[in-house]
Design an enzyme around this catalytic site. Structure first.
Site, PDB file in Angstrom:
ATOM      1  N   HIS A  67       0.220   4.020  15.216  1.00 51.64           N
ATOM      2  CA  HIS A  67       0.708   5.390  14.997  1.00 51.64           C
ATOM      3  C   HIS A  67      -0.398   6.330  14.568  1.00 51.64           C
ATOM      4  O   HIS A  67      -1.285   5.986  13.786  1.00 51.64           O
ATOM      5  CB  HIS A  67       1.863   5.409  13.988  1.00 51.64           C
ATOM      6  CG  HIS A  67       1.520   5.000  12.599  1.00 51.64           C
ATOM      7  ND1 HIS A  67       1.126   5.904  11.635  1.00 51.64           N
ATOM      8  CD2 HIS A  67       1.543   3.801  11.977  1.00 51.64           C
ATOM      9  CE1 HIS A  67       0.912   5.280  10.488  1.00 51.64           C
ATOM     10  NE2 HIS A  67       1.155   3.991  10.676  1.00 51.64           N
TER      11      HIS A  67
ATOM     12  N   ASP B 160      -4.775   4.226   7.766  1.00 48.69           N
ATOM     13  CA  ASP B 160      -3.376   3.937   8.112  1.00 48.69           C
ATOM     14  C   ASP B 160      -2.860   5.153   8.900  1.00 48.69           C
ATOM     15  O   ASP B 160      -2.542   6.173   8.298  1.00 48.69           O
ATOM     16  CB  ASP B 160      -2.553   3.726   6.844  1.00 48.69           C
ATOM     17  CG  ASP B 160      -1.065   3.564   7.113  1.00 48.69           C
ATOM     18  OD1 ASP B 160      -0.687   3.266   8.261  1.00 48.69           O
ATOM     19  OD2 ASP B 160      -0.281   3.770   6.166  1.00 48.69           O
TER      20      ASP B 160
ATOM     21  N   GLU C 196       5.785   7.298  12.498  1.00 51.54           N
ATOM     22  CA  GLU C 196       5.946   6.034  11.782  1.00 51.54           C
ATOM     23  C   GLU C 196       6.066   6.231  10.279  1.00 51.54           C
ATOM     24  O   GLU C 196       6.854   5.540   9.617  1.00 51.54           O
ATOM     25  CB  GLU C 196       4.759   5.113  12.086  1.00 51.54           C
ATOM     26  CG  GLU C 196       4.953   3.663  11.653  1.00 51.54           C
ATOM     27  CD  GLU C 196       4.588   3.401  10.191  1.00 51.54           C
ATOM     28  OE1 GLU C 196       4.934   2.328   9.678  1.00 51.54           O
ATOM     29  OE2 GLU C 196       3.956   4.282   9.570  1.00 51.54           O
ATOM     30  N   GLU C 197       5.303   7.160   9.717  1.00 49.01           N
ATOM     31  CA  GLU C 197       5.297   7.334   8.261  1.00 49.01           C
ATOM     32  C   GLU C 197       6.642   7.805   7.711  1.00 49.01           C
ATOM     33  O   GLU C 197       6.892   7.698   6.512  1.00 49.01           O
ATOM     34  CB  GLU C 197       4.197   8.311   7.839  1.00 49.01           C
ATOM     35  CG  GLU C 197       2.773   7.815   8.076  1.00 49.01           C
ATOM     36  CD  GLU C 197       2.403   6.629   7.195  1.00 49.01           C
ATOM     37  OE1 GLU C 197       3.204   6.223   6.336  1.00 49.01           O
ATOM     38  OE2 GLU C 197       1.285   6.101   7.376  1.00 49.01           O
TER      39      GLU C 197
ATOM     40  N   ASP D  42      -0.882  -2.266  12.824  1.00 50.87           N
ATOM     41  CA  ASP D  42      -0.859  -1.377  11.660  1.00 50.87           C
ATOM     42  C   ASP D  42      -1.644  -2.063  10.545  1.00 50.87           C
ATOM     43  O   ASP D  42      -1.993  -3.239  10.653  1.00 50.87           O
ATOM     44  CB  ASP D  42       0.583  -1.096  11.245  1.00 50.87           C
ATOM     45  CG  ASP D  42       0.764   0.248  10.556  1.00 50.87           C
ATOM     46  OD1 ASP D  42      -0.209   0.730   9.942  1.00 50.87           O
ATOM     47  OD2 ASP D  42       1.877   0.810  10.621  1.00 50.87           O
TER      48      ASP D  42
ATOM     49  N   HIS E 120      -2.403   4.108   1.428  1.00 52.72           N
ATOM     50  CA  HIS E 120      -1.755   5.368   1.057  1.00 52.72           C
ATOM     51  C   HIS E 120      -2.484   6.080  -0.082  1.00 52.72           C
ATOM     52  O   HIS E 120      -1.894   6.867  -0.816  1.00 52.72           O
ATOM     53  CB  HIS E 120      -0.278   5.175   0.724  1.00 52.72           C
ATOM     54  CG  HIS E 120       0.572   5.006   1.940  1.00 52.72           C
ATOM     55  ND1 HIS E 120       1.928   5.235   1.946  1.00 52.72           N
ATOM     56  CD2 HIS E 120       0.256   4.637   3.216  1.00 52.72           C
ATOM     57  CE1 HIS E 120       2.416   5.018   3.161  1.00 52.72           C
ATOM     58  NE2 HIS E 120       1.402   4.647   3.942  1.00 52.72           N
TER      59      HIS E 120
END
Length: 346
Positions: free
Chosen positions: A68, A185, A219-220, A240, A320
């Site tokens: 993603h 990410d 995706e997030e 991922d 994150h």
């Protein structure tokens, strides 16, 4: 065959393209131009994702790999009377992970205005308990780099509620081989998939079966790759990040193969098949469980798709937040993917 420096070049370009979930057109455009140059057929879905397809030896059963391009970010929630901005989060992260970060406000007319994310009681010379104050939606704000002192002045600049806010990636590659940046990410994985497509195109690599590459864009927020799956798809592999922390097997130097996350176990036989491929080809890997995690593959299963699903990826430290991985992890992940698309279905 795998060239980790080429992978890094794609990642560095990708992370500098702002693309919080909901604001991904430029990042998808980058992927589209990549496919066009290599004459790989693709389509842009109604949701704005990119689906590229390469025909393989077996065209009756297909594979799909996804990564993603959407990232964490924020949106303007309120313009305060003093001209500073309140934010609302896009994606699951903590306010302290972006405190002090440079950011960009993307206005409706395309203007980009810079700023810094701070707590509203920053100066220790004024606020005695600044370090103890709670970091949340009420206390965090954007200090905009403009000569404005009121809400009206800020609105006159074109800033309004709903404008997207992206974070400065601060990408850097160290002499010791670490790649550190925000948004690894999952732009690290997107860079890997683009390199795989490069290798297939350049070396005329024969794929065991028709293979789709989905660059998803939501995706997030939980639904990036749960639709637009060709009906012939039998195996669905999400690429991922591997999550690193206390009690985790994943590290920054190997490919992580996920056995289970918060959505439940991934398909056991596919996981074992990936492990066997890694072992047979001297690929450094770790099998791991991610306790607070979901992927596009698990979203596809929840949406009711009858596919075998798996999840692999490079090990990413400080997920994150301000993330980091090593070039060796990128290389091992790419090697596993290349052997996977060349191999027969399990």
């Amino acid at each position: 065959m795998i060239n980790e420096k080429e992978i890094v070049s794609y990642i560095k370009e990708l992370v500098t393209i702002p693309s919080p979930s909901g604001y991904t057109e430029e990042a998808i455009k980058y992927a589209a131009e990549f496919m066009e140059k290599r004459k790989v057929p693709f389509e842009i879905t109604n949701k704005g994702a990119l689906l590229a397809s390469i025909k393989g030896e077996d065209d009756s059963r297909h594979r799909l790999l996804t990564a993603h391009v959407d990232t964490l970010g924020a949106m303007v929630k309120e313009i305060k009377p003093n001209g500073r901005l309140k934010l609302t989060l896009i994606g699951g992260f903590r306010w302290n992970s972006v405190e002090g970060e440079y950011c960009k406000i993307h206005t409706a007319d395309g203007t980009i205005i810079t700023g810094t994310i701070l707590i509203n009681q920053t100066s220790v010379h004024v606020y005695k308990n600044a370090g103890d104050a709670k970091r949340d939606e009420e206390t965090m704000e954007v200090r905009v780099d403009a000569v404005v002192k009121t809400k009206a002045e800020m609105e006159a600049m074109g800033i309004s509620v709903g404008d997207f806010v992206s974070f400065d990636p601060r990408v850097e590659v160290t002499e010791s081989g670490f790649l550190k940046s925000r948004h690894l990410d999952d732009k690290a994985s997107v860079g890997i998939l683009l390199h795989i497509v490069d290798l297939i195109s350049e070396h005329k690599i024969k794929l065991a079966c028709t293979t789709h590459f989905l660059i998803s864009n939501n995706e997030e927020i939980g639904y990036g790759g749960n639709s637009n799956i060709p009906e012939q798809t039998v195996e669905y592999l999400a690429v991922d990040m591997g999550a690193i922390g206390d009690g985790q097997a994943t590290d920054e130097f190997s490919v992580s193969i996920c056995a289970k996350d918060s959505s439940g176990p991934y398909h056991y036989r596919l996981r074992q098949y990936l492990v066997a491929l890694a072992q047979a080809n001297a690929i450094d890997y770790r099998v791991d469980i991610y306790p607070y995690y979901g992927s596009d593959a698990s979203a596809a299963i929840r949406a009711g798709h009858d596919v075998v699903h798996g999840l692999i990826g490079p090990g990413i430290d400080a997920s994150h937040a301000f993330e980091r991985t090593h070039l060796s992890s990128l290389k091992h992940t790419a090697n596993l993917i290349l052997h996977y698309v060349e191999s027969e279905m399990m």
